[in-house]
Design an enzyme around this catalytic site. Structure first.
Site, PDB file in Angstrom:
ATOM      1  N   LYS A  53       3.535   8.473  -6.655  1.00 57.97           N
ATOM      2  CA  LYS A  53       4.021   7.783  -7.855  1.00 57.97           C
ATOM      3  C   LYS A  53       5.549   7.640  -7.757  1.00 57.97           C
ATOM      4  O   LYS A  53       6.206   8.502  -7.142  1.00 57.97           O
ATOM      5  CB  LYS A  53       3.692   8.590  -9.125  1.00 57.97           C
ATOM      6  CG  LYS A  53       2.201   8.863  -9.307  1.00 57.97           C
ATOM      7  CD  LYS A  53       1.453   7.663  -9.833  1.00 57.97           C
ATOM      8  CE  LYS A  53      -0.023   7.951  -9.997  1.00 57.97           C
ATOM      9  NZ  LYS A  53      -0.899   6.857  -9.665  1.00 57.97           N
ATOM     10  N   ILE A  86     -10.204  10.489   6.249  1.00 59.91           N
ATOM     11  CA  ILE A  86      -9.593   9.730   7.348  1.00 59.91           C
ATOM     12  C   ILE A  86      -8.447  10.483   8.020  1.00 59.91           C
ATOM     13  O   ILE A  86      -7.959  10.062   9.064  1.00 59.91           O
ATOM     14  CB  ILE A  86      -9.150   8.303   6.922  1.00 59.91           C
ATOM     15  CG1 ILE A  86      -7.966   8.332   5.947  1.00 59.91           C
ATOM     16  CG2 ILE A  86     -10.316   7.505   6.354  1.00 59.91           C
ATOM     17  CD1 ILE A  86      -7.261   6.976   5.808  1.00 59.91           C
ATOM     18  N   ALA A 123       8.340   5.020   1.792  1.00 64.23           N
ATOM     19  CA  ALA A 123       7.296   5.556   2.672  1.00 64.23           C
ATOM     20  C   ALA A 123       6.020   4.710   2.615  1.00 64.23           C
ATOM     21  O   ALA A 123       5.440   4.356   3.647  1.00 64.23           O
ATOM     22  CB  ALA A 123       6.986   6.993   2.270  1.00 64.23           C
ATOM     23  N   TYR A 124       5.585   4.396   1.388  1.00 59.97           N
ATOM     24  CA  TYR A 124       4.333   3.633   1.230  1.00 59.97           C
ATOM     25  C   TYR A 124       4.451   2.260   1.890  1.00 59.97           C
ATOM     26  O   TYR A 124       3.585   1.836   2.651  1.00 59.97           O
ATOM     27  CB  TYR A 124       4.017   3.500  -0.264  1.00 59.97           C
ATOM     28  CG  TYR A 124       2.765   2.695  -0.580  1.00 59.97           C
ATOM     29  CD1 TYR A 124       1.505   3.256  -0.434  1.00 59.97           C
ATOM     30  CD2 TYR A 124       2.865   1.378  -1.050  1.00 59.97           C
ATOM     31  CE1 TYR A 124       0.365   2.519  -0.737  1.00 59.97           C
ATOM     32  CE2 TYR A 124       1.731   0.641  -1.346  1.00 59.97           C
ATOM     33  CZ  TYR A 124       0.475   1.221  -1.185  1.00 59.97           C
ATOM     34  OH  TYR A 124      -0.660   0.486  -1.483  1.00 59.97           O
ATOM     35  N   GLY A 125       5.562   1.554   1.580  1.00 55.92           N
ATOM     36  CA  GLY A 125       5.753   0.213   2.138  1.00 55.92           C
ATOM     37  C   GLY A 125       5.768   0.233   3.662  1.00 55.92           C
ATOM     38  O   GLY A 125       5.143  -0.605   4.318  1.00 55.92           O
ATOM     39  N   GLN A 145       6.930  12.691   1.693  1.00 59.28           N
ATOM     40  CA  GLN A 145       6.326  11.391   1.349  1.00 59.28           C
ATOM     41  C   GLN A 145       6.149  10.538   2.606  1.00 59.28           C
ATOM     42  O   GLN A 145       5.130   9.872   2.788  1.00 59.28           O
ATOM     43  CB  GLN A 145       7.181  10.658   0.326  1.00 59.28           C
ATOM     44  CG  GLN A 145       7.273  11.395  -1.002  1.00 59.28           C
ATOM     45  CD  GLN A 145       7.725  10.496  -2.153  1.00 59.28           C
ATOM     46  OE1 GLN A 145       7.602   9.281  -2.100  1.00 59.28           O
ATOM     47  NE2 GLN A 145       8.220  11.097  -3.210  1.00 59.28           N
ATOM     48  N   ASN A 181     -10.282   1.002   3.491  1.00 58.77           N
ATOM     49  CA  ASN A 181      -9.700   0.890   2.146  1.00 58.77           C
ATOM     50  C   ASN A 181      -8.929   2.143   1.733  1.00 58.77           C
ATOM     51  O   ASN A 181      -8.012   2.057   0.919  1.00 58.77           O
ATOM     52  CB  ASN A 181     -10.846   0.612   1.164  1.00 58.77           C
ATOM     53  CG  ASN A 181     -10.434   0.806  -0.276  1.00 58.77           C
ATOM     54  OD1 ASN A 181      -9.849  -0.076  -0.890  1.00 58.77           O
ATOM     55  ND2 ASN A 181     -10.697   1.992  -0.830  1.00 58.77           N
TER      56      ASN A 181
HETATM   57  N1  LIG Z   1      -4.159  -0.578  -6.904  1.00 57.48           N
HETATM   58  C1  LIG Z   1      -3.293  -1.464  -6.427  1.00 57.48           C
HETATM   59  O1  LIG Z   1      -2.621  -2.189  -7.191  1.00 57.48           O
HETATM   60  C2  LIG Z   1      -3.124  -1.643  -4.930  1.00 57.48           C
HETATM   61  C3  LIG Z   1      -2.218  -2.610  -4.486  1.00 57.48           C
HETATM   62  C4  LIG Z   1      -2.049  -2.805  -3.107  1.00 57.48           C
HETATM   63  C5  LIG Z   1      -2.798  -2.054  -2.220  1.00 57.48           C
HETATM   64  N2  LIG Z   1      -3.661  -1.109  -2.671  1.00 57.48           N
HETATM   65  C6  LIG Z   1      -4.437  -0.360  -1.671  1.00 57.48           C
HETATM   66  O2  LIG Z   1      -5.816  -0.475  -1.992  1.00 57.48           O
HETATM   67  C7  LIG Z   1      -6.539   0.663  -1.486  1.00 57.48           C
HETATM   68  C8  LIG Z   1      -7.389   1.260  -2.585  1.00 57.48           C
HETATM   69  O3  LIG Z   1      -6.515   1.730  -3.604  1.00 57.48           O
HETATM   70  P1  LIG Z   1      -6.938   1.945  -5.120  1.00 57.48           P
HETATM   71  O4  LIG Z   1      -5.979   1.204  -5.943  1.00 57.48           O
HETATM   72  O5  LIG Z   1      -8.393   1.723  -5.302  1.00 57.48           O
HETATM   73  O6  LIG Z   1      -6.559   3.496  -5.267  1.00 57.48           O
HETATM   74  P2  LIG Z   1      -7.391   4.763  -5.753  1.00 57.48           P
HETATM   75  O7  LIG Z   1      -8.176   4.448  -6.967  1.00 57.48           O
HETATM   76  O8  LIG Z   1      -6.388   5.855  -5.782  1.00 57.48           O
HETATM   77  O9  LIG Z   1      -8.424   4.999  -4.559  1.00 57.48           O
HETATM   78  C9  LIG Z   1      -8.005   5.433  -3.300  1.00 57.48           C
HETATM   79  C10 LIG Z   1      -9.234   5.905  -2.559  1.00 57.48           C
HETATM   80  O10 LIG Z   1      -8.810   6.376  -1.260  1.00 57.48           O
HETATM   81  C11 LIG Z   1      -9.336   7.690  -1.100  1.00 57.48           C
HETATM   82  N3  LIG Z   1      -8.573   8.483  -0.150  1.00 57.48           N
HETATM   83  C12 LIG Z   1      -7.298   8.899  -0.225  1.00 57.48           C
HETATM   84  N4  LIG Z   1      -6.989   9.658   0.850  1.00 57.48           N
HETATM   85  C13 LIG Z   1      -8.114   9.709   1.610  1.00 57.48           C
HETATM   86  C14 LIG Z   1      -8.443  10.338   2.828  1.00 57.48           C
HETATM   87  N5  LIG Z   1      -7.562  11.104   3.484  1.00 57.48           N
HETATM   88  N6  LIG Z   1      -9.684  10.159   3.345  1.00 57.48           N
HETATM   89  C15 LIG Z   1     -10.589   9.399   2.692  1.00 57.48           C
HETATM   90  N7  LIG Z   1     -10.351   8.812   1.510  1.00 57.48           N
HETATM   91  C16 LIG Z   1      -9.117   8.965   0.992  1.00 57.48           C
HETATM   92  C17 LIG Z   1      -9.349   8.290  -2.488  1.00 57.48           C
HETATM   93  O11 LIG Z   1     -10.201   9.428  -2.532  1.00 57.48           O
HETATM   94  P3  LIG Z   1      -9.976  10.617  -3.636  1.00 57.48           P
HETATM   95  O12 LIG Z   1     -10.710  10.181  -4.865  1.00 57.48           O
HETATM   96  O13 LIG Z   1     -10.575  11.798  -2.962  1.00 57.48           O
HETATM   97  O14 LIG Z   1      -8.497  10.736  -3.867  1.00 57.48           O
HETATM   98  C18 LIG Z   1      -9.921   7.083  -3.248  1.00 57.48           C
HETATM   99  O15 LIG Z   1     -11.305   6.992  -3.054  1.00 57.48           O
HETATM  100  C19 LIG Z   1      -5.466   1.613  -0.949  1.00 57.48           C
HETATM  101  O16 LIG Z   1      -5.360   1.481   0.452  1.00 57.48           O
HETATM  102  C20 LIG Z   1      -4.193   1.116  -1.626  1.00 57.48           C
HETATM  103  O17 LIG Z   1      -3.029   1.455  -0.896  1.00 57.48           O
HETATM  104  C21 LIG Z   1      -3.844  -0.877  -4.004  1.00 57.48           C
END
Ligand SMILES: NC(=O)c1ccc[n+]([C@@H]2O[C@H](COP(=O)([O-])OP(=O)(O)OC[C@H]3O[C@@H](n4cnc5c(N)ncnc54)[C@H](OP(=O)(O)O)[C@@H]3O)[C@@H](O)[C@H]2O)c1
Length: 285
Positions: free
Chosen positions: A94, A62, A191-193, A104, A88
């Site tokens: 971290k 993306i 940054a994330y928020g 960041q 997504n």
């Molecule tokens: N886990 C939580 O508690 C939580 C809470 C609130 C919101 N979220 C949000 O939920 C979503 C999914 O997170 P998750 O927890 O499933 O995290 P995750 O396991 O780290 O998965 C993130 C996914 O995004 C992909 N990604 C990162 N940068 C990308 C890019 N430039 N282009 C395409 N794909 C990319 C990663 O690919 P790679 O494998 O190549 O890195 C991975 O497939 C995110 O937007 C996150 O911010 C998560």
């Protein structure tokens, strides 16, 4: 009529993979795993095949306009449109990361906000009537809002905020961080928020823009998955399948549902983030 099709970004693992799993079971059409790394994407396909599910794969980074353009071309050629887009993909440094805050800010806003925006700008013209768009944001966004100066809060919540104005605000955050005066300017040191607040505000902006669109019944919403045990947040109490529930609910809103539109949801309920305090009292991510 062309076959219906759904694209889930960042779906080689975590909540994205779980979203694909649920959509394979419940969506009438082709479901695409997309991943920035072809090998990780193909591995996800193999894993889902073992569950007797049959998604398809297309590469998508993306943060690369070239990669987004290739996916757009592929969808146009093979499907003549798009029915569901789940944005997504996302990243989070971290809390123990020693990366400079300038990095960041630039990388988080670059991927989570601008990457999502670039995917939308490229693929929205392909959306057919009755399409559904879901951005995976986070309550971190509304918590960041709670830490912002009044002037910024008013701008980000404004019902007349435009896409160019929102883009300017997100760029301003990054440049204020680089100048070292972001806190004086009312930004949080988060940054994330901030990047996820950009996604929440974008949802409202995009939904308003749809009001004048000739295609009927396109619904655009965003959600917080809750705290989910993935590589991003291993301590999360929810499983990825549980974390995907609100994304899947929004992706499958029935024809002519009418609402929600332009909203931010958690656990399938609207979080009224335009009201003071709402969504601000939650564990980060
Ligand atoms: N886990 C939580 O508690 C939580 C809470 C609130 C919101 N979220 C949000 O939920 C979503 C999914 O997170 P998750 O927890 O499933 O995290 P995750 O396991 O780290 O998965 C993130 C996914 O995004 C992909 N990604 C990162 N940068 C990308 C890019 N430039 N282009 C395409 N794909 C990319 C990663 O690919 P790679 O494998 O190549 O890195 C991975 O497939 C995110 O937007 C996150 O911010 C998560």
């Amino acid at each position: 009529m062309s076959k219906r099709v759904v694209v889930v970004t960042g779906s080689n693992k975590g909540i994205g993979l779980a979203t694909v799993r649920a959509l394979c079971k419940n969506f009438d059409g082709d479901v695409f795993v997309t991943a920035r790394d072809e090998g990780r994407g193909q591995q996800a396909i193999k894993d889902l095949e073992k569950e007797n599910l049959h998604p398809k794969f297309h590469q998508l980074d993306i943060t690369s306009k070239e990669s987004i353009g290739k996916l757009k071309e592929f969808l146009e050629k093979n499907y003549g449109g798009l029915d569901v887009l789940v944005n997504n993909a996302g990243i989070a440094y971290k809390s123990a990361s020693t990366a400079p805050f300038t990095e960041q800010a630039e990388v988080s806003v670059g991927c989570n906000f601008f990457g999502t925006l670039d995917v939308c700008d490229a693929l929205f013209p392909l959306l057919r009537p009755h399409s559904r768009v879901v951005h995976v944001a986070s309550r971190a966004g509304t918590m960041a809002l709670g830490k912002m100066g009044k002037e910024l809060v008013t701008k980000l919540r404004s019902s007349t905020l435009t896409q160019p104005e929102l883009i300017a605000l997100m760029n301003q955050f990054v440049s204020d961080v680089k100048a070292g005066n972001h806190e004086a300017k009312g930004w949080p040191a988060w940054a994330y928020g901030t990047s996820k607040l950009g996604v929440i505000a974008l949802t409202a902006v995009q939904a308003r823009a749809m009001t004048g669109d000739s295609r009927e019944d396109i619904l655009i919403n965003c959600c917080c998955p809750g705290l989910v045990a993935t590589d991003m947040y291993p301590k999360g109490p929810k499983t990825p399948d549980q974390g995907a529930e609100t994304s899947v609910y929004l992706a499958l809103l029935p024809v002519n549902a009418g609402k929600p539109q332009g909203e931010f949801l958690g656990e399938k309920k609207v979080i009224p983030w335009l009201k003071d305090g709402a969504g601000m009292n939650f564990n980060p991510l």
